[in-house]
Design an enzyme around this catalytic site. Sequence first.
Site, PDB file in Angstrom:
ATOM      1  N   SER A 162     -33.856  11.785 -35.322  1.00 44.81           N
ATOM      2  CA  SER A 162     -33.174  13.065 -35.400  1.00 44.81           C
ATOM      3  C   SER A 162     -34.181  14.173 -35.749  1.00 44.81           C
ATOM      4  CB  SER A 162     -32.042  12.975 -36.434  1.00 44.81           C
ATOM      5  OG  SER A 162     -31.147  14.044 -36.302  1.00 44.81           O
ATOM      6  N   ARG A 232     -20.521  19.754 -44.295  1.00 43.49           N
ATOM      7  CA  ARG A 232     -20.893  18.351 -44.167  1.00 43.49           C
ATOM      8  C   ARG A 232     -19.850  17.560 -43.376  1.00 43.49           C
ATOM      9  NH1 ARG A 232     -25.026  14.710 -43.938  1.00 43.49           N
ATOM     10  NH2 ARG A 232     -24.487  12.751 -44.904  1.00 43.49           N
ATOM     11  N   ASP A 328     -24.900   8.363 -28.474  1.00 48.15           N
ATOM     12  CA  ASP A 328     -25.345   9.526 -29.247  1.00 48.15           C
ATOM     13  C   ASP A 328     -25.081  10.780 -28.424  1.00 48.15           C
ATOM     14  OD1 ASP A 328     -26.681  11.509 -30.647  1.00 48.15           O
ATOM     15  OD2 ASP A 328     -28.553  10.399 -30.841  1.00 48.15           O
ATOM     16  N   HIS A 361     -24.905   8.981 -33.067  1.00 51.73           N
ATOM     17  CA  HIS A 361     -26.233   9.435 -33.488  1.00 51.73           C
ATOM     18  C   HIS A 361     -26.753   8.644 -34.688  1.00 51.73           C
ATOM     19  CE1 HIS A 361     -29.583  12.115 -34.033  1.00 51.73           C
ATOM     20  NE2 HIS A 361     -29.178  12.478 -35.231  1.00 51.73           N
ATOM     21  N   ASP A 362     -25.866   8.335 -35.629  1.00 49.55           N
ATOM     22  CA  ASP A 362     -26.286   7.635 -36.842  1.00 49.55           C
ATOM     23  C   ASP A 362     -26.781   6.218 -36.584  1.00 49.55           C
ATOM     24  OD1 ASP A 362     -26.185   9.529 -38.767  1.00 49.55           O
ATOM     25  OD2 ASP A 362     -24.364   8.818 -39.750  1.00 49.55           O
TER      26      ASP A 362
END
Lengths: 389, 389
Positions: A162, A232, A328, A361-362
Amino acid sequence: MTSSPLSLEARSQADDPSSLVMRFGADEPLIMDSGVALAPWQIAYQTYGTLNAGRSNAVLICHALTGDQHVANDNPVTGKPGWWLTMVGPGKPVDTNRFFVICANVIGGCMGTTGPASTDPATSQPYALNFPVVTIRDMVRAQAALIDKLGIETLFCVLGGSMGGMQVLQWAASYSHRVFAALPIATAARHSAQNIAFHEVGRQAVMADPDWRGGRYLLEGTRPSKGLAVARMGAHITYLSEMALHRKFGRNFQDRSAPTFSFDADFQIESYLRYQGISFVERFDANSYLYVTRAMDYFDLAAEHGGSLAKVFKGSATRFCVISFTSDWLFPTSDSRAIVHALNAAAASVGFVEVESDKGHDAFLLDEPAMFAAASGFIDAAARVRGIA
Amino acid sequence: MTSSPLSLEARSQADDPSSLVMRFGADEPLIMDSGVALAPWQIAYQTYGTLNAGRSNAVLICHALTGDQHVANDNPVTGKPGWWLTMVGPGKPVDTNRFFVICANVIGGCMGTTGPASTDPATSQPYALNFPVVTIRDMVRAQAALIDKLGIETLFCVLGGSMGGMQVLQWAASYSHRVFAALPIATAARHSAQNIAFHEVGRQAVMADPDWRGGRYLLEGTRPSKGLAVARMGAHITYLSEMALHRKFGRNFQDRSAPTFSFDADFQIESYLRYQGISFVERFDANSYLYVTRAMDYFDLAAEHGGSLAKVFKGSATRFCVISFTSDWLFPTSDSRAIVHALNAAAASVGFVEVESDKGHDAFLLDEPAMFAAASGFIDAAARVRGIA
């Protein structure tokens, strides 16, 4: 809201983190893209393993937006395990028995490297918005200054996911001769319009919180916790995939099988998101969130070279391995392909692995055996060429 | 913040909208899914065209989350043109020369139909959070009550996009015999975990605004404008596609070619999003935003029938046309396919068109000739079967 112990801890953490710190004096300013010469400044970092006699086995890990230097040790602030234990440690792809591993908090961050929560020596108060806007290149400049101080000329490998991957690419662009191998994961050579948009919503959420106080919350004894939590929560959705959310939560209700017909956290996904927001504000500085997201938005590697990404890497002797994940959607595979195409056009050495994953993505932070295999294979082969046992 | 003219206008608009209104007295309660019997209540609506002698040419249009009844006339609140002029009007796919077109503000809305900003007769104050939580089925019940009052037994066609499409599906499920043709566009038979998550972030942004006052802002003379603007900004990203954002804005800077190294709206996309947020709060009630998003989250048509969507439509004589867009990631084509598969399994008459578009979810509101062609073809063929000239 009155001053809480947490905000005092945050200030203390900003200046005196529970990790190694390299300090740079008034005569060693960090020259930033904004034109500002920041001095004095400091960079907080952790190391693992031992630097070999030839100083040839140093690996730099670059952290993502809300990451920090505690990559493979318990985090002294949160008490949680290091954020990349799956990738870094004895016998792991980044094997701390063989490599000297360095990870530093980014400039603008809030875990000990100079950032907006740090004390401005000119005023003896937190910088807040007087801190200069930072860029990915500034982060890399700060890391290069640390590496210099550590007496390391060439890094065997630079890796990260990232925003960490953005730094990897910037290292390869700015200091090609100092990077033997580069492993950018789940990243892009420029931040997309959609990603800028998501970041802007998060920043507006922080700034909309009256407790943000124009950035002066540390001085005024408040904390924009609600705004930062909303930021967040929104960002967290983008780190996952619809498939992952569906598998984990689906449309399941909390502790019951029917809706409550209220605005309580009725669905499990709601309660999960609220928890993500609340726990984040305990560990992260709101102004740092503004600065670090801004750095990502500004990132556009090709723009430094007239719009051509291939020119960025022309003549590079660095060997690359690029990794992306199928699900992602924040940094989709097309972003990684653009990097690979540019490296090919620059006649650089590059491998590319798109990992099949439904974790979004994580995925780069999670248990992804295909990523570990690709990273291990790349690092081990490079180590043989480099002559590292 | 003190009471602004806008909040007074908002209250007035809630009770006395500039459109037709059907009022239901204390003896005509709306029985809601929550168990509440709402009375008195009212529904604000617009009509276009003329009901024929056989009362067989009525078309009901269902609006999306932030839409309203002003589908094909200038909106008296915003002064802007109707929201679906591309689809509805003389010679348009929904031809007002041939059809009697009805569009009503949803229950829980803020454009004249009873909602949280309306005056609670029990207290003579706005309902605020004392308003019962609404569902898509409640919206459709309210519309059915209106249709009854208008003396219309069977609707020739019910159509709408996004949340409007949810209502179309609910109409076909609850009142199959009263719907000759159904045209759900860019929608789903249940709201996904990811979409619930995005809505929850928006609600939290509203509730985090201290001017929300636990929902009592109209009473206390405040407006949670910042929170609602943040919610709208985040939601707006999901209505577009990365391709559309890239084409419209890319990474272009505002009025200059270089970054300002500040937190101003540096990129065009930032300034566009901020405008979207600011203009939205001028026309929409924050509590309505909470209620209507909640209704979408609760929507799960199959859940009413033991989890089987095919059972919902079993024996349906309604003919369906389902339309989706390739770049819609909020209600992806897979959601539409699930509807089509269920209709097929129920042996219903169904056509399906996936329109190639790079405009994202909002494509259903935009100039999409393939959508117009599909809608026209479906409506015209159904009109022939129905014997409407």
